[in-house]
Design an enzyme around this catalytic site. Structure first.
Site, short mmCIF file in Angstrom:
data_model
loop_
_atom_site.label_atom_id
_atom_site.label_comp_id
_atom_site.label_asym_id
_atom_site.label_seq_id
_atom_site.Cartn_x
_atom_site.Cartn_y
_atom_site.Cartn_z
CD GLU A 169 6.91 -8.81 1.70
OE1 GLU A 169 6.33 -7.71 1.60
OE2 GLU A 169 7.84 -9.15 0.96
CB ILE A 187 -0.93 0.00 1.24
CG1 ILE A 187 -1.78 -1.28 1.27
CG2 ILE A 187 -1.83 1.25 1.23
CD1 ILE A 187 -2.60 -1.46 2.53
CB CYS A 195 6.32 -4.37 2.54
SG CYS A 195 7.78 -3.44 2.14
N1 THU Z 1 7.47 -4.12 -1.67
C1 THU Z 1 6.75 -5.05 -1.00
O1 THU Z 1 5.55 -4.89 -0.76
N2 THU Z 1 7.38 -6.17 -0.58
C2 THU Z 1 8.66 -6.50 -0.90
O2 THU Z 1 9.10 -7.58 -0.58
C3 THU Z 1 9.51 -5.53 -1.60
C4 THU Z 1 8.89 -4.22 -1.92
C5 THU Z 1 6.75 -2.97 -2.22
C6 THU Z 1 6.98 -1.65 -1.57
C7 THU Z 1 6.66 -0.70 -2.70
O3 THU Z 1 5.26 -0.47 -2.76
C8 THU Z 1 7.05 -1.44 -3.96
O4 THU Z 1 7.14 -2.79 -3.57
C9 THU Z 1 8.36 -0.99 -4.57
O5 THU Z 1 9.36 -0.92 -3.62
#
Ligand code: THU
Length: 140
Positions: A60, A48, A58
């Site tokens: 996760e 988000i 993130c």
């Molecule tokens: N992001 C995640 O949600 N999980 C990950 O393991 C790596 C990065 C997201 C954060 C952001 O919205 C986008 O990926 C780019 O960094």
């Protein structure tokens, strides 16, 4: 799905579904996550983003916090799948690894890419030396 157990295959499908909820207008990088706990329940998360970029959360951590808010306790996480939308995998960032380590350290983490190719790891492999609570005990 590369010899995954039935349980992990299910988590992969849930992570792929969760990816559809990604709010990522800035990076356009969609991530979905699904966590299973000892209770058998599955918690989905997606990244988000925010126009103030640093506030982005993130996938996760969204899934982890949902599990905790539903009553999951440390030690309860039994598996995690993370779906990217690219050829490469979305390997969890350092912040997410540390947050996950608060709630369990030795569980499988399956990465899945846009083509359904998977790669299996464990949190202890991805985060060999977490910051331990014991370190806090010495503080005065
Ligand atoms: N992001 C995640 O949600 N999980 C990950 O393991 C790596 C990065 C997201 C954060 C952001 O919205 C986008 O990926 C780019 O960094």
């Amino acid at each position: 799905m590369n010899n995954l157990s039935k349980e992990l295959q299910e988590l992969v499908s849930e992570a792929l579904k969760a990816r559809d909820f990604s709010y990522s207008p800035y990076s356009k990088f969609r991530v979905g996550a699904a966590i299973k706990t000892k209770s058998g329940k599955i918690y989905q998360g997606a990244n988000i983003e925010n126009r103030s970029y640093g506030l982005t959360m993130c996938a996760e951590r969204v899934a982890t916090f949902r599990a905790i808010m539903d009553g999951a306790k440390p030690g309860d996480i039994v598996g995690l799948a993370i779906a990217s939308d690219t050829e490469g995998f979305a390997s969890p960032c350092g912040a997410c690894r540390q947050v996950l380590s608060e709630f369990a350290i030795d569980f499988p983490i399956v990465l899945v890419n846009k083509d359904g190719v998977t790669e299996e790891h464990t949190l202890s492999e991805l985060l060999p030396l977490p910051f331990y609570a014991e370190s806090l005990l010495a503080a005065k």
